[in-house]
Design a protein around this motif. Structure first.
Motif, PDB file in Angstrom:
ATOM      1  N   LEU A 121       0.854  -1.192   0.000  1.00  0.00           N
ATOM      2  CA  LEU A 121       0.000   0.000   0.000  1.00  0.00           C
ATOM      3  C   LEU A 121       0.883   1.232   0.000  1.00  0.00           C
ATOM      4  CD1 LEU A 121      -3.058   0.910   0.409  1.00  0.00           C
ATOM      5  CD2 LEU A 121      -2.492   1.073   2.846  1.00  0.00           C
ATOM      6  N   ASP A 122       0.394   2.325  -0.586  1.00  0.00           N
ATOM      7  CA  ASP A 122       1.085   3.606  -0.438  1.00  0.00           C
ATOM      8  C   ASP A 122       0.068   4.736  -0.405  1.00  0.00           C
ATOM      9  OD1 ASP A 122       0.577   4.632  -3.107  1.00  0.00           O
ATOM     10  OD2 ASP A 122       2.190   3.352  -3.837  1.00  0.00           O
ATOM     11  N   GLY A 123       0.562   5.954  -0.168  1.00  0.00           N
ATOM     12  CA  GLY A 123      -0.313   7.102   0.013  1.00  0.00           C
ATOM     13  C   GLY A 123      -1.124   7.487  -1.204  1.00  0.00           C
ATOM     14  N   ARG A 124      -0.742   7.009  -2.377  1.00  0.00           N
ATOM     15  CA  ARG A 124      -1.527   7.298  -3.577  1.00  0.00           C
ATOM     16  C   ARG A 124      -2.837   6.535  -3.589  1.00  0.00           C
ATOM     17  NH1 ARG A 124       3.666   6.321  -7.447  1.00  0.00           N
ATOM     18  NH2 ARG A 124       3.506   4.340  -6.316  1.00  0.00           N
ATOM     19  N   GLN A 125      -2.966   5.502  -2.741  1.00  0.00           N
ATOM     20  CA  GLN A 125      -4.163   4.679  -2.691  1.00  0.00           C
ATOM     21  C   GLN A 125      -5.033   4.951  -1.474  1.00  0.00           C
ATOM     22  OE1 GLN A 125      -1.211   1.396  -2.812  1.00  0.00           O
ATOM     23  NE2 GLN A 125      -2.699   0.373  -4.122  1.00  0.00           N
ATOM     24  N   ILE A 126      -4.461   5.527  -0.427  1.00  0.00           N
ATOM     25  CA  ILE A 126      -5.175   5.631   0.845  1.00  0.00           C
ATOM     26  C   ILE A 126      -6.396   6.535   0.744  1.00  0.00           C
ATOM     27  CG2 ILE A 126      -4.981   6.484   3.215  1.00  0.00           C
ATOM     28  CD1 ILE A 126      -2.145   5.358   3.278  1.00  0.00           C
ATOM     29  N   GLY A 127      -6.287   7.668   0.055  1.00  0.00           N
ATOM     30  CA  GLY A 127      -7.435   8.564  -0.084  1.00  0.00           C
ATOM     31  C   GLY A 127      -8.607   7.873  -0.754  1.00  0.00           C
ATOM     32  N   ALA A 128      -8.315   7.126  -1.813  1.00  0.00           N
ATOM     33  CA  ALA A 128      -9.376   6.406  -2.516  1.00  0.00           C
ATOM     34  C   ALA A 128     -10.008   5.340  -1.626  1.00  0.00           C
ATOM     35  CB  ALA A 128      -8.809   5.767  -3.788  1.00  0.00           C
ATOM     36  N   LEU A 129      -9.199   4.714  -0.760  1.00  0.00           N
ATOM     37  CA  LEU A 129      -9.738   3.741   0.186  1.00  0.00           C
ATOM     38  C   LEU A 129     -10.785   4.383   1.097  1.00  0.00           C
ATOM     39  CD1 LEU A 129      -6.752   1.587   1.549  1.00  0.00           C
ATOM     40  CD2 LEU A 129      -8.745   0.781   0.287  1.00  0.00           C
ATOM     41  N   LEU A 130     -10.453   5.568   1.615  1.00  0.00           N
ATOM     42  CA  LEU A 130     -11.390   6.267   2.493  1.00  0.00           C
ATOM     43  C   LEU A 130     -12.664   6.642   1.739  1.00  0.00           C
ATOM     44  CD1 LEU A 130      -8.806   6.484   4.322  1.00  0.00           C
ATOM     45  CD2 LEU A 130      -9.656   8.734   5.000  1.00  0.00           C
ATOM     46  N   VAL A 131     -12.518   7.164   0.525  1.00  0.00           N
ATOM     47  CA  VAL A 131     -13.681   7.581  -0.252  1.00  0.00           C
ATOM     48  C   VAL A 131     -14.607   6.397  -0.516  1.00  0.00           C
ATOM     49  CG1 VAL A 131     -14.449   8.487  -2.481  1.00  0.00           C
ATOM     50  CG2 VAL A 131     -12.512   9.547  -1.321  1.00  0.00           C
ATOM     51  N   ALA A 132     -14.036   5.266  -0.929  1.00  0.00           N
ATOM     52  CA  ALA A 132     -14.852   4.089  -1.237  1.00  0.00           C
ATOM     53  C   ALA A 132     -15.530   3.537   0.014  1.00  0.00           C
ATOM     54  CB  ALA A 132     -13.985   3.019  -1.887  1.00  0.00           C
ATOM     55  N   HIS A 133     -14.763   3.429   1.111  1.00  0.00           N
ATOM     56  CA  HIS A 133     -15.309   2.831   2.331  1.00  0.00           C
ATOM     57  C   HIS A 133     -16.408   3.696   2.930  1.00  0.00           C
ATOM     58  CE1 HIS A 133     -15.344   0.491   6.036  1.00  0.00           C
ATOM     59  NE2 HIS A 133     -15.189   1.614   6.728  1.00  0.00           N
ATOM     60  N   TYR A 134     -16.111   4.979   3.117  1.00  0.00           N
ATOM     61  CA  TYR A 134     -17.091   5.840   3.762  1.00  0.00           C
ATOM     62  C   TYR A 134     -18.193   6.273   2.806  1.00  0.00           C
ATOM     63  CZ  TYR A 134     -13.973   5.749   7.742  1.00  0.00           C
ATOM     64  OH  TYR A 134     -13.211   5.318   8.805  1.00  0.00           O
ATOM     65  N   GLY A 135     -17.915   6.241   1.506  1.00  0.00           N
ATOM     66  CA  GLY A 135     -18.972   6.489   0.534  1.00  0.00           C
ATOM     67  C   GLY A 135     -20.034   5.414   0.587  1.00  0.00           C
ATOM     68  N   ALA A 136     -19.592   4.157   0.744  1.00  0.00           N
ATOM     69  CA  ALA A 136     -20.547   3.055   0.851  1.00  0.00           C
ATOM     70  C   ALA A 136     -21.386   3.179   2.117  1.00  0.00           C
ATOM     71  CB  ALA A 136     -19.804   1.727   0.836  1.00  0.00           C
ATOM     72  N   LEU A 137     -20.750   3.586   3.226  1.00  0.00           N
ATOM     73  CA  LEU A 137     -21.490   3.776   4.468  1.00  0.00           C
ATOM     74  C   LEU A 137     -22.456   4.948   4.368  1.00  0.00           C
ATOM     75  CD1 LEU A 137     -18.627   3.149   7.072  1.00  0.00           C
ATOM     76  CD2 LEU A 137     -20.570   1.654   6.567  1.00  0.00           C
ATOM     77  N   ALA A 138     -22.051   6.003   3.662  1.00  0.00           N
ATOM     78  CA  ALA A 138     -22.937   7.152   3.478  1.00  0.00           C
ATOM     79  C   ALA A 138     -24.176   6.766   2.671  1.00  0.00           C
ATOM     80  CB  ALA A 138     -22.187   8.286   2.788  1.00  0.00           C
ATOM     81  N   SER A 139     -24.007   5.892   1.677  1.00  0.00           N
ATOM     82  CA  SER A 139     -25.148   5.431   0.872  1.00  0.00           C
ATOM     83  C   SER A 139     -26.079   4.550   1.697  1.00  0.00           C
ATOM     84  CB  SER A 139     -24.655   4.659  -0.345  1.00  0.00           C
ATOM     85  OG  SER A 139     -23.891   5.480  -1.194  1.00  0.00           O
ATOM     86  N   ALA A 140     -25.482   3.734   2.595  1.00  0.00           N
ATOM     87  CA  ALA A 140     -26.291   2.839   3.411  1.00  0.00           C
ATOM     88  C   ALA A 140     -26.998   3.573   4.546  1.00  0.00           C
ATOM     89  CB  ALA A 140     -25.407   1.731   3.983  1.00  0.00           C
ATOM     90  N   GLU A 141     -26.378   4.666   5.035  1.00  0.00           N
ATOM     91  CA  GLU A 141     -26.953   5.435   6.143  1.00  0.00           C
ATOM     92  C   GLU A 141     -26.981   6.918   5.773  1.00  0.00           C
ATOM     93  OE1 GLU A 141     -25.046   4.662   9.890  1.00  0.00           O
ATOM     94  OE2 GLU A 141     -24.644   2.576   9.377  1.00  0.00           O
ATOM     95  N   PRO A 142     -27.901   7.319   4.898  1.00  0.00           N
ATOM     96  CA  PRO A 142     -27.908   8.713   4.412  1.00  0.00           C
ATOM     97  C   PRO A 142     -28.133   9.753   5.497  1.00  0.00           C
ATOM     98  CG  PRO A 142     -29.892   7.528   3.730  1.00  0.00           C
ATOM     99  CD  PRO A 142     -28.968   6.506   4.277  1.00  0.00           C
TER     100      PRO A 142
END
Length: 359
Positions: A121-142
């Motif tokens: 893993l490196d820092g070029r991927q970490i931001g996208a990890l957060l967006v995908a993970h918390y984006g999915a939670l935001a969709s599930a719990e608007p």
């Protein structure tokens, strides 16, 4: 004198122009894509962390340097490392499997006791990890206001690029582990680093303080950070919960054993808890230098090391500490298989005398 200065400036300009030309001709290579350069001086260059991999010693440091020793620190070999980013810490939950972390959000993994490494893993991927993970939670719990904020944090990390250091790593076994870093950056893996889950929402840190260290004391997993931050994993709540402390300066590490834990940090401050972090008592060290590393030796004594080059010895239950001389600043310490203390720092690797020094 004016003529001399002008000649010096012209010479410097020529050197800079030549360096720029070489860089342009060769093309820029990111440190995350540039393998660490082999160096005969790697073991004497600045190193930031050291750990045991079975009976082998492994140390990490600047420019992607990783070195290992099979004779308790008498001789060192340089490992094959795919990055040149500065490395800050490492963890070996077993004799062969280990992880190292460093600047630019890099996570490395070794399957051969630290002789070779590959990037997970490196820092070029970490931001996208957060967006995908918390984006999915935001969709599930608007209706949950927390998730959009964490999505925005991921987007900010994506926009800023791979410049966020990971400061420490801890693995319970070959599958479960954590990495922590600046601005409440924390990730967890349950499959040995094949995938990572952001844990910002499961860490009590609303101010986004830096997470400097993560460590287990045998009966608890703790995180230490800036401005008095101490957190402990709660199995019941499935999160890192806040622990009240009497000191609001930064902590750089935690160590201990079942029934006792020490937190150490700025200006010689050490706190002790015997009730699993519910209450803390300051210990008198007599020092003003920051404490940057620590180890519990085979005899159960605490050894704490400062940025000013001192070593503190904690005997018995750890109720008191006494000073001992140590020649250079220390950033990591471990006890080798033969019983010697091995420390690393700005001067590379050093072995301390077998006998406990007296103050």
């Amino acid at each position: 004198m004016g003529s001399y200065n002008k000649c010096l400036q012209l010479a410097l300009a020529a050197v800079l122009a030549m360096a720029q030309g070489i860089a342009q001709a060769g093309g820029y290579v990111d440190v995350l894509d540039l393998p660490a350069r082999a160096s005969a001086l790697a073991a004497s260059s600045p190193l930031s962390g050291v750990a045991r991999a079975g009976e082998r010693l492994v140390a990490v440091g600047q420019r992607g340097h990783i070195v290992y020793s099979d004779d308790s620190g008498q001789h060192w070999n340089q490992a094959s490392v795919p990055v040149s980013a500065d490395l800050n810490a490492l963890s070996f939950p077993s004799a062969r499997q280990g992880w190292a972390v460093g600047n630019d959000g890099v996570v490395l993994h070794s399957q051969d006791a630290g002789a070779s490494w590959h990037k997970q893993l490196d820092g070029r991927q970490i931001g996208a990890l957060l967006v995908a993970h918390y984006g999915a939670l935001a969709s599930a719990e608007p209706g949950n206001e927390q998730w959009p904020l964490l999505v925005a944090e991921g987007q900010r990390l994506e926009a800023q690029g791979a410049d966020k250091p990971l400061l420490d790593v801890w693995f319970a076994n070959e599958r479960l582990g954590y990495v922590v870093g600046v601005f409440n950056l924390i990730l967890r893996t349950e499959d040995g680093g094949q995938s990572w889950t952001p844990f910002q929402d499961r860490t009590d840190n609303p101010q986004g303080f830096h997470l400097n260290a993560i460590a287990s004391t045998g009966d608890g997993l703790y995180i230490a950070g800036e401005q008095g931050l101490l957190r402990k994993w709660s199995e019941a709540e499935q999160r890192f919960v806040a622990l009240p402390t009497p000191y609001q300066g930064s902590f750089f590490g935690v160590l201990g054993k079942p029934g006792e834990v020490l937190a150490y940090g700025l200006r010689g401050n050490v706190l002790r808890s015997t009730d699993q972090g519910r209450s803390w008592t300051p210990l008198q060290t007599g020092l003003h230098a920051s404490i940057s590393a620590g180890v519990v030796d085979a005899g159960g004594a605490y050894r704490l090391f400062t940025q000013g080059g001192q070593m503190l010895l904690g005997q018995g239950a750890g109720a008191g500490l006494r000073r001992a001389a140590q020649p250079a600043p220390v950033s990591g310490a471990v006890q080798a298989a033969d019983g010697r203390l091995i420390v690393v720092g700005s001067r590379g690797v050093q072995a301390l005398p077998d006998k406990t020094p007296t103050p």
